[in-house]
Design a protein around this motif. Structure first.
Motif, PDB file in Angstrom:
ATOM      1  N   ALA A   1       0.831  -1.206   0.000  1.00 25.15           N
ATOM      2  CA  ALA A   1       0.000   0.000   0.000  1.00 25.15           C
ATOM      3  C   ALA A   1       0.864   1.254   0.000  1.00 25.15           C
ATOM      4  CB  ALA A   1      -0.927  -0.004   1.220  1.00 25.15           C
ATOM      5  N   GLY A   2       1.947   1.228   0.766  1.00 22.25           N
ATOM      6  CA  GLY A   2       2.840   2.385   0.816  1.00 22.25           C
ATOM      7  C   GLY A   2       3.481   2.676  -0.524  1.00 22.25           C
ATOM      8  N   ALA A   3       3.870   1.622  -1.265  1.00 24.16           N
ATOM      9  CA  ALA A   3       4.478   1.824  -2.583  1.00 24.16           C
ATOM     10  C   ALA A   3       3.488   2.449  -3.544  1.00 24.16           C
ATOM     11  CB  ALA A   3       4.986   0.491  -3.128  1.00 24.16           C
ATOM     12  N   PHE A   4       2.253   1.952  -3.529  1.00 23.69           N
ATOM     13  CA  PHE A   4       1.228   2.541  -4.396  1.00 23.69           C
ATOM     14  C   PHE A   4       1.008   4.013  -4.063  1.00 23.69           C
ATOM     15  CE2 PHE A   4      -3.330   3.706  -4.433  1.00 23.69           C
ATOM     16  CZ  PHE A   4      -3.465   3.926  -5.802  1.00 23.69           C
TER      17      PHE A   4
ATOM     18  N   ALA B   1      14.478  -3.020 -10.952  1.00 21.98           N
ATOM     19  CA  ALA B   1      13.713  -2.443 -12.067  1.00 21.98           C
ATOM     20  C   ALA B   1      12.679  -1.441 -11.571  1.00 21.98           C
ATOM     21  CB  ALA B   1      13.039  -3.557 -12.859  1.00 21.98           C
ATOM     22  N   MET B   2      11.953  -1.792 -10.529  1.00 23.36           N
ATOM     23  CA  MET B   2      10.880  -0.917 -10.046  1.00 23.36           C
ATOM     24  C   MET B   2      11.432   0.375  -9.452  1.00 23.36           C
ATOM     25  SD  MET B   2       7.976  -3.355  -8.356  1.00 23.36           S
ATOM     26  CE  MET B   2       6.864  -4.330  -9.381  1.00 23.36           C
ATOM     27  N   SER B   3      12.555   0.296  -8.742  1.00 19.62           N
ATOM     28  CA  SER B   3      13.131   1.496  -8.130  1.00 19.62           C
ATOM     29  C   SER B   3      13.641   2.468  -9.192  1.00 19.62           C
ATOM     30  CB  SER B   3      14.274   1.100  -7.187  1.00 19.62           C
ATOM     31  OG  SER B   3      13.802   0.306  -6.132  1.00 19.62           O
TER      32      SER B   3
ATOM     33  N   ILE C   1      10.855  -5.370  -1.266  1.00 19.36           N
ATOM     34  CA  ILE C   1      10.779  -4.916  -2.662  1.00 19.36           C
ATOM     35  C   ILE C   1      10.036  -3.589  -2.714  1.00 19.36           C
ATOM     36  CG2 ILE C   1       9.630  -5.350  -4.880  1.00 19.36           C
ATOM     37  CD1 ILE C   1      10.308  -8.297  -4.540  1.00 19.36           C
ATOM     38  N   PHE C   2       8.872  -3.554  -2.073  1.00 18.12           N
ATOM     39  CA  PHE C   2       8.059  -2.345  -2.131  1.00 18.12           C
ATOM     40  C   PHE C   2       8.598  -1.247  -1.223  1.00 18.12           C
ATOM     41  CE2 PHE C   2       4.945  -5.514  -3.729  1.00 18.12           C
ATOM     42  CZ  PHE C   2       4.767  -4.937  -4.968  1.00 18.12           C
ATOM     43  N   LEU C   3       9.341  -1.612  -0.184  1.00 13.06           N
ATOM     44  CA  LEU C   3      10.018  -0.588   0.597  1.00 13.06           C
ATOM     45  C   LEU C   3      11.051   0.129  -0.267  1.00 13.06           C
ATOM     46  CD1 LEU C   3      10.700   0.857   3.248  1.00 13.06           C
ATOM     47  CD2 LEU C   3      12.265  -1.029   3.775  1.00 13.06           C
TER      48      LEU C   3
ATOM     49  N   ALA D   1      -0.632   0.701 -12.154  1.00 11.03           N
ATOM     50  CA  ALA D   1       0.050  -0.079 -13.186  1.00 11.03           C
ATOM     51  C   ALA D   1       1.338  -0.703 -12.677  1.00 11.03           C
ATOM     52  CB  ALA D   1       0.352   0.804 -14.395  1.00 11.03           C
ATOM     53  N   LEU D   2       1.972  -0.074 -11.700  1.00  8.04           N
ATOM     54  CA  LEU D   2       3.232  -0.597 -11.191  1.00  8.04           C
ATOM     55  C   LEU D   2       3.024  -1.749 -10.210  1.00  8.04           C
ATOM     56  CD1 LEU D   2       6.310  -0.228 -11.302  1.00  8.04           C
ATOM     57  CD2 LEU D   2       6.117   1.288  -9.333  1.00  8.04           C
TER      58      LEU D   2
END
Length: 465
Positions: free
Chosen positions: A162-165, A250-252, A207-209, A179-180
């Motif tokens: 949720a924090g990443a979104f 990739a995401m970062s 990962i999301f952190l 989308a991410l």
């Protein structure tokens, strides 16, 4: 004068040297956390794990996660047993250096019973990984048992997701944030991991952190963006057992690039942000990984440490294993095939990503012309990290396809989000505050008008006192 000229030439590099220095200092803090984790007594952990063995919730191998793929109970048993087996007299510092570990699901129960009866296990060092998860797993196992650890790890994963979104959404748009994260949620067994393989939940949380730190930092300044990328990479290396490093990488890099585009609307600046983020992440990851070996070598001897490192790196990059091919591209082929055939929602996720990306490109063309497609291309570049990782660590990627396949939907997520960034309209400038009309229609006198007229205030001469 020459010193001044040298200092002037090196001035642009100073922040990078400072960042590297902070990264090295961080390694000491990470090791200190390992020591704290090892300070937790073994006895309550062993008792709670034995209860889980009797209840049938410790392992066993081959458990289905009921979402199309086998549960990674092997790694879960490794994580649950890391830190156990040492002598009670051994210091927490010594244990943190060599990091003892019991066997996985098969031999773990017997060793747990032996430890409960006072046995000490020898030659069970596990220092090739940081095992930073023990900072979380050992105290939670001691206090709440295996089931409690599942709940805690699942909670961390949901909060980080949720924090990443929210972090990406706040600095780009809702569509980009969705989308991410959505393809990774809908295109993997992520939702099953807390109850079947909590170790993967911990990895996914970090990962999301990494995405949160990258997006939040880039929203303030480029330097903080790169610092967030580096910190995220170091923390992921600290807790992860080489599961899916290509995903946060990739995401970062994408997150920093997307936030930079929304802030600056300059293609060159955005490309530089993506490029530097894509370099900072693996450097910080590699420095953190190597630091673990240096610490082990300093106290356990470098010849033994180097041999362990050489053996493991050689095996993971190209060692022989049953059903592992050494053909170029085998890692990509195996994981793409595994994802397509094992994950029930693969077709839906691929179709959704293709439609969303196509819509984003068409809208980008309409709003900004062909140049907007260049924006999508630049921001989609981090997705290339996934196939590169599959190629470089081909052996590891093929053996562990049951969780490494998550790189496929992660790459689709980055490409889709990149296309939606290209289609986004510039954010409207904040409107100037509207002047409030006076309730009465009587015009103010000259004195009142002068006191409230900002132009008059600026133009008026300062009175001498």
């Amino acid at each position: 004068m020459s010193g001044e000229r040298t200092g002037g030439r090196l001035a642009p590099l100073r922040p990078w040297f400072q960042g590297l220095g902070m990264l090295l200092v961080l390694q000491f803090a990470l090791f200190g956390l390992l020591v704290l984790g090892q300070a937790v007594p073994d006895r309550p952990i062993v008792e709670n794990l034995l209860t889980a063995v009797e209840d049938g919730t410790y392992g066993p191998l081959g458990v289905a996660d009921r979402m199309g793929t086998p549960a990674d109970t092997f790694t879960e048993c490794v994580v649950a047993g890391t830190g156990l087996g040492a002598s009670p007299e051994e210091s927490a510092f010594s244990r943190a250096v060599r990091m003892p570990r019991i066997a996985t699901c098969g031999g773990g129960p017997e060793q747990l019973r032996a430890i409960s009866e006072g046995a000490v296990l020898a030659d069970n060092d596990y220092f090739k990984y940081w095992a930073g998860y023990t900072v979380l797993t050992r105290p939670v196992l001691a206090l709440a048992g295996l089931e409690g650890l599942r709940i805690v790890s699942g909670t961390l994963m949901v909060v980080a997701l949720a924090g990443a979104f929210l972090a990406v959404r706040a600095r780009t748009s809702t569509a980009v944030g969705l989308a991410l994260v959505l393809p990774y949620v809908a295109g993997t067994n992520l939702l099953s991991t807390p109850s079947t393989s909590f170790s993967q939940s911990i990895s996914i949380a970090f990962i999301f952190l990494s995405v949160i730190l990258s997006a939040a930092g880039a929203g303030r300044s480029p330097r903080l963006g790169y610092a967030g990328v580096g910190l995220g990479a170091a923390l992921f290396c600290f807790v992860d057992l080489l599961t899916t490093p290509a995903v946060p990488w990739a995401m970062s890099a994408f997150a920093v690039g997307a936030v930079t585009w929304f802030r600056r609307r300059e293609l060159g600046t955005t490309f530089l942000a993506v490029l530097l983020s894509g370099i900072v992440w693996p450097v910080a990851f590699a420095v953190t990984w190597a630091s673990r070996w240096v610490i082990a070598g300093a106290f356990l001897g470098f010849p033994n440490t180097v041999e362990v490192v050489r053996r493991n790196v050689g095996f993971r990059t190209g060692g022989e294993h049953v059903n592992v091919s050494d053909a170029f591209g085998a890692g990509l082929r195996v994981n793409a095939s595994y994802w397509w055939n094992a994950v029930p929602t693969a077709e839906l996720v691929l179709a959704g990503c293709v439609l969303a990306a196509a819509a984003g490109l068409l809208l980008a063309l309409r709003r900004g012309g062909p140049s907007r497609w260049a924006v999508a291309l630049v921001l989609a570049l981090p997705a290339a990290v996934v196939p590169v990782w599959y190629a470089v660590l081909s052996n590891h990627s093929q053996i562990h396809a049951l969780f490494v396949n998550r790189g496929v939907p992660a790459a689709l997520a980055v490409v889709t989000a990149a296309c939606l960034v290209a289609a986004a309209l510039p954010r409207p400038e904040p409107a100037a505050p509207a002047e409030v009309e006076r309730e009465d229609s009587v015009p103010p006198d000259e004195d009142t008008a002068a006191r409230h007229d900002p132009v008059s205030e600026v133009a008026a001469p300062t009175r001498a006192t």
